[in-house]
Design an enzyme around this catalytic site. Sequence first.
Site, PDB file in Angstrom:
ATOM      1  N   TYR A  71       0.823  -1.201   0.000  1.00  0.00           N
ATOM      2  CA  TYR A  71       0.000   0.000   0.000  1.00  0.00           C
ATOM      3  C   TYR A  71       0.866   1.263   0.000  1.00  0.00           C
ATOM      4  O   TYR A  71       1.398   1.681   1.026  1.00  0.00           O
ATOM      5  CB  TYR A  71      -0.929   0.037   1.209  1.00  0.00           C
ATOM      6  CG  TYR A  71      -1.868  -1.138   1.328  1.00  0.00           C
ATOM      7  CD1 TYR A  71      -2.212  -1.922   0.222  1.00  0.00           C
ATOM      8  CD2 TYR A  71      -2.427  -1.484   2.552  1.00  0.00           C
ATOM      9  CE1 TYR A  71      -3.066  -3.007   0.338  1.00  0.00           C
ATOM     10  CE2 TYR A  71      -3.304  -2.557   2.676  1.00  0.00           C
ATOM     11  CZ  TYR A  71      -3.607  -3.318   1.571  1.00  0.00           C
ATOM     12  OH  TYR A  71      -4.460  -4.384   1.698  1.00  0.00           O
ATOM     13  N   HIS A  73       0.116 -12.283   1.371  1.00  0.00           N
ATOM     14  CA  HIS A  73      -0.596 -11.305   0.558  1.00  0.00           C
ATOM     15  C   HIS A  73      -0.579 -11.702  -0.921  1.00  0.00           C
ATOM     16  O   HIS A  73       0.476 -11.725  -1.554  1.00  0.00           O
ATOM     17  CB  HIS A  73       0.054  -9.927   0.729  1.00  0.00           C
ATOM     18  CG  HIS A  73      -0.831  -8.783   0.331  1.00  0.00           C
ATOM     19  ND1 HIS A  73      -0.384  -7.486   0.256  1.00  0.00           N
ATOM     20  CD2 HIS A  73      -2.147  -8.743   0.007  1.00  0.00           C
ATOM     21  CE1 HIS A  73      -1.395  -6.698  -0.097  1.00  0.00           C
ATOM     22  NE2 HIS A  73      -2.467  -7.445  -0.262  1.00  0.00           N
TER      23      HIS A  73
END
Length: 311
Positions: free
Chosen positions: A56, A138
């Site tokens: 992010y 992830h």
Amino acid sequence: MKSVRLGGSKAEVTGLGFGGAGIGNLFTAVSEVDARGAVDAAWAAGVRYFDTAPHYGLGLSERRLGAALADRPRSEYVVSTKVGRILEPGAGGRDDEGFDVPADYRRRWDFSADGVRRSIEDSLVRLGMDRIDVVLLHDPDDHWAEAVGSAYPALHDLRSQGVVGAIGVGMNQWEMPARFVAETDIDVVMLAGRYTLLDRSAAPKLLPLCLSRGVSVIAAGVFNSGVLATDTPGATYDYAPVPEPVRARVVRMAEICRAHRVSLPQAAIAFAARHPAVASVVVGAQSADQFSRNASLYATAVPDKLWDDLP
């Protein structure tokens, strides 16, 4: 706000969680003031679970989240971050993966045991913390063998040593998480966009499997990246322009919600939260006002009759 324990771990998350992609400049730049305000608003609303990832904003989300939580008692909140992408020095320019940040770093896939440990160490530095409560694999979509053969055992060992509290997987699909639930001893699945008003594909198999195995679900992406975030269809569906059939369906859903005096985003949050497998619904925000609105929607009851009427 109630808290729920993740699987068999000792980590507990609040029913509403803070998603950190927005403060990593997802789609658009966010000022330092607004990013801090969003975290402060979540705290004021009773949220004590905060999710982030190196992906992010190329570490920006982790740095901002850590700074915003630095003055809060560490024992009072839970942080999750993710492994699978190592950040290395980049070539400059702008990031090309949806975040409005300079490409000072680049992402390199790495689900090796060493990569997991390095990723956690780097995240601790960016967060400015001495521990991470929950660590998720992830997006291992194209890396199943390494993720289950190397990354998962490394996380399992770190959990056994007490270095991390809970482990799991975070993905935008349900099929591979179902394999992790069936074949490993994870505590949690972060399911993004696959159990929403628009996409209920995880409901028949993954969610019942999680219930039977004692694995908690964190519902993320409940607005399907924006299309359900307002009472009129947003601009994006699963991070792409909204197809016309989806737009028409959302318009109809909004009409039904209004008939029940419920807003579309309120219904989107409540739909995910009501499933017994779901421990927490994670929503992002890029300002204090955005998060305060979402917290208010989460706290407002939705009539049961709505679910019978929605397509």
